[in-house]
Design a protein around this motif. Structure first.
Motif, PDB file in Angstrom:
ATOM      1  N   ILE A 326       0.681  -0.936   0.077  1.00 46.23           N
ATOM      2  CA  ILE A 326      -0.183   0.797   0.168  1.00 46.23           C
ATOM      3  C   ILE A 326       0.453   0.948   0.466  1.00 46.23           C
ATOM      4  N   GLU A 327       0.551   2.451  -0.865  1.00 53.29           N
ATOM      5  CA  GLU A 327       1.365   3.458  -0.108  1.00 53.29           C
ATOM      6  C   GLU A 327       1.323   4.065   1.461  1.00 53.29           C
ATOM      7  N   LYS A 328       2.255   4.563   1.547  1.00 52.43           N
ATOM      8  CA  LYS A 328       2.811   4.627   2.699  1.00 52.43           C
ATOM      9  C   LYS A 328       3.834   5.961   2.632  1.00 52.43           C
ATOM     10  N   ASN A 329       4.117   6.581   3.741  1.00 53.49           N
ATOM     11  CA  ASN A 329       5.206   7.634   3.266  1.00 53.49           C
ATOM     12  C   ASN A 329       6.064   7.872   5.086  1.00 53.49           C
ATOM     13  N   TYR A 330       7.349   7.923   4.678  1.00 53.83           N
ATOM     14  CA  TYR A 330       7.998   7.725   6.002  1.00 53.83           C
ATOM     15  C   TYR A 330       8.726   8.961   6.137  1.00 53.83           C
ATOM     16  N   ASN A 331       8.852   9.658   7.264  1.00 52.63           N
ATOM     17  CA  ASN A 331       9.773  10.467   7.889  1.00 52.63           C
ATOM     18  C   ASN A 331      11.093  10.155   8.420  1.00 52.63           C
ATOM     19  N   LEU A 332      11.942  11.808   8.310  1.00 50.81           N
ATOM     20  CA  LEU A 332      13.741  11.202   8.460  1.00 50.81           C
ATOM     21  C   LEU A 332      13.148  11.016  10.301  1.00 50.81           C
ATOM     22  N   ILE A 333      14.498   9.707  10.221  1.00 48.88           N
ATOM     23  CA  ILE A 333      14.568   9.478  11.619  1.00 48.88           C
ATOM     24  C   ILE A 333      15.566  10.402  12.547  1.00 48.88           C
ATOM     25  N   ASN A 334      17.139  10.880  12.030  1.00 45.74           N
ATOM     26  CA  ASN A 334      17.602  12.146  12.547  1.00 45.74           C
ATOM     27  C   ASN A 334      17.115  13.348  12.690  1.00 45.74           C
ATOM     28  N   GLU A 335      17.997  13.973  13.192  1.00 47.05           N
ATOM     29  CA  GLU A 335      17.573  15.057  13.628  1.00 47.05           C
ATOM     30  C   GLU A 335      17.904  16.231  12.267  1.00 47.05           C
ATOM     31  N   SER A 336      17.001  17.109  11.533  1.00 47.00           N
ATOM     32  CA  SER A 336      17.078  17.871  10.201  1.00 47.00           C
ATOM     33  C   SER A 336      16.881  18.936  10.534  1.00 47.00           C
ATOM     34  N   ILE A 337      18.047  20.245  10.554  1.00 52.28           N
ATOM     35  CA  ILE A 337      17.234  21.267  10.964  1.00 52.28           C
ATOM     36  C   ILE A 337      18.383  22.121  10.056  1.00 52.28           C
TER      37      ILE A 337
END
Length: 441
Positions: A326-337
């Motif tokens: 199925i369609e899925k969205n993923y976040n970054l797992i590291n701090e990203s600023i």
């Protein structure tokens, strides 16, 4: 010649000058004398006598005496040696006579009165007046307006001139002239020379002021307008506090005009300095030992403002992903600023943040096209591709502004990886995003 009568005998006292070379010590001589005894009309007789006298002598010790010394404090015995007389009598020193000028250097003669108990004599010996003591003087502090001509009269810069050889033997010359084109505390030098070329250097406190320099009593406060770049401003504040930086860059100082002693109670009581290009002011305050207050305003110009990234992550990691049906969205797992600073100040314009895919996500077995997208604070979605996409617009500001963008906010705004059902193959994917800042009037 004196004659006295004792027991019918006439005693004659004959004074023989020591310089009379007609008489020799130990020799006998005859003399004819006439006397009226009172019993006879006259009495003529020839008598003999022996000359008995002695000569006192001595040698110089070549004594050296410091100019200006009071001879009443000296011992005349220190000036003469080898005292004796020709008859073997003991000879003692009495006092100085014929004392010469005690201030002028050089070889001098002085009389030493001596005695053998029967008579006195003056023996002249040679000694030397020397001068090894430096002259002294008191500095006269100077308060002079900026760009004036410094005096050429050395005598006006000193007072209370003294020297053991007499102050009239001292010459003066100005051997250091202070800068007159800058406000501040400086010093001049006057060199004193005496008759023996003994020299002293007197430091003269010099205060150079202008119409903006506050002076209260004998206290003065100075400080200079200055320019500073954004980069230097940031570096300076990171190493110390802002007020300390202002005092250092302005060269602010306060001191006592008479003594040159620095007033340590000095501070910044107000400033509107901002981390962006522009013109600002600060107020410097000093308080002297008499609790008198001095204040001065300093103009500060911040130059070279920038619109720039101050922090950006080099590695964006979405972690390990399981292929899905199925369609899925993923976040970054590291701090990203991402941090952006706008220090352009009064010259600031609107700006925007853009991004584009400079290298698509690729593995050994394929790639993931148009799978990265950004969601802003208003929940707008922007897919990233090889064309620049504007992600953020900011309005101009005349003051310093820092903008922080969190690419990993987990469920809200940020950067996401979106995969369709069955999209992708097993493997490690890498790619690149190019971030850009652009002026956007």
């Amino acid at each position: 010649m004196d004659v006295t009568y004792t027991n019918g005998k006439a005693i004659f006292d004959v004074v023989v000058p020591l310089t009379n070379d007609k008489f020799q010590e130990g020799e006998s001589y005859s003399i004819e004398v006439s006397a009226n005894t009172g019993f006879l009309d006259s009495y003529d007789n020839s008598q003999s006598f022996t000359v008995d006298y002695s000569v006192m002598t001595g040698n110089t010790t070549n004594k050296k005496v410091e100019a200006g010394t009071d001879f009443n404090e000296l011992n005349p015995s220190d000036f003469i040696t080898d005292l004796k007389d020709s008859a073997g009598n003991d000879v003692k020193v009495n006092k100085f006579v014929n004392i010469p000028d005690n201030k002028k250097i050089g070889k001098k003669n002085i009389g030493i009165e001596v005695t053998n108990g029967k008579s006195t004599a003056t023996i002249t010996v040679e000694f030397e007046i020397i001068d090894t003591v430096k002259p002294t003087a008191t500095a006269v502090p100077q308060k002079i307006q900026k760009n004036s001509v410094f005096t050429s009269d050395a005598s006006s810069l000193i007072t209370n001139v003294a020297d053991n050889g007499g102050s009239d033997s001292v010459t003066y010359s100005i051997t250091k002239i202070p800068s007159m084109n800058k406000v501040g505390y400086f010093s001049a030098e006057v060199t004193l020379s005496d008759q023996s070329n003994n020299q002293s250097v007197i430091e003269i406190p010099v205060t150079v002021y202008d119409e903006t320099t506050p002076i209260v009593g004998n206290s003065i406060l100075t400080g200079n307008d200055f320019e500073i770049t954004i980069e230097d401003l940031k570096t300076g504040v990171s190493n110390s506090n802002l007020n300390h930086l202002i005092l250092e860059k302005s060269g602010s100082k306060a001191w006592d005009i008479l003594t040159g002693k620095e007033i340590e109670t000095i501070s910044v009581v107000q400033n509107n300095l901002d981390f962006s290009k522009g013109s600002y002011t600060a107020t410097i305050r000093a308080q002297d030992s008499n609790a008198k207050i001095l204040e001065k305003s300093i103009n500060i110009t911040v130059t070279d403002g920038f619109l720039e990234f101050t922090k950006i992550e080099n590695d964006l990691d979405f972690g390990k992903i399981t292929l899905s049906t199925i369609e899925k969205n993923y976040n970054l797992i590291n701090e990203s600023i991402i941090k952006i600073e706008d220090t352009r100040g009064e010259e600031s314009t609107n700006w925007e943040l853009t991004a584009k895919i400079s290298k698509k996500l690729t593995s050994q077995d394929g790639d993931l096209r148009e799978s990265l997208y950004y969601v802003d604070d208003k929940n707008a979605k922007f897919y990233l591709n090889s064309d620049e996409t504007t992600l953020l617009n900011q309005s101009a500001t005349s003051t310093y502004k820092e903008t922080t963008i969190n690419l990993n906010k987990n469920g809200s705004s940020g950067l996401y990886l979106g995969l369709l059902a069955g999209q992708g193959k097993i493997g490690k994917y890498t790619g690149s995003i190019q971030w850009s800042l652009k002026d956007a009037p």
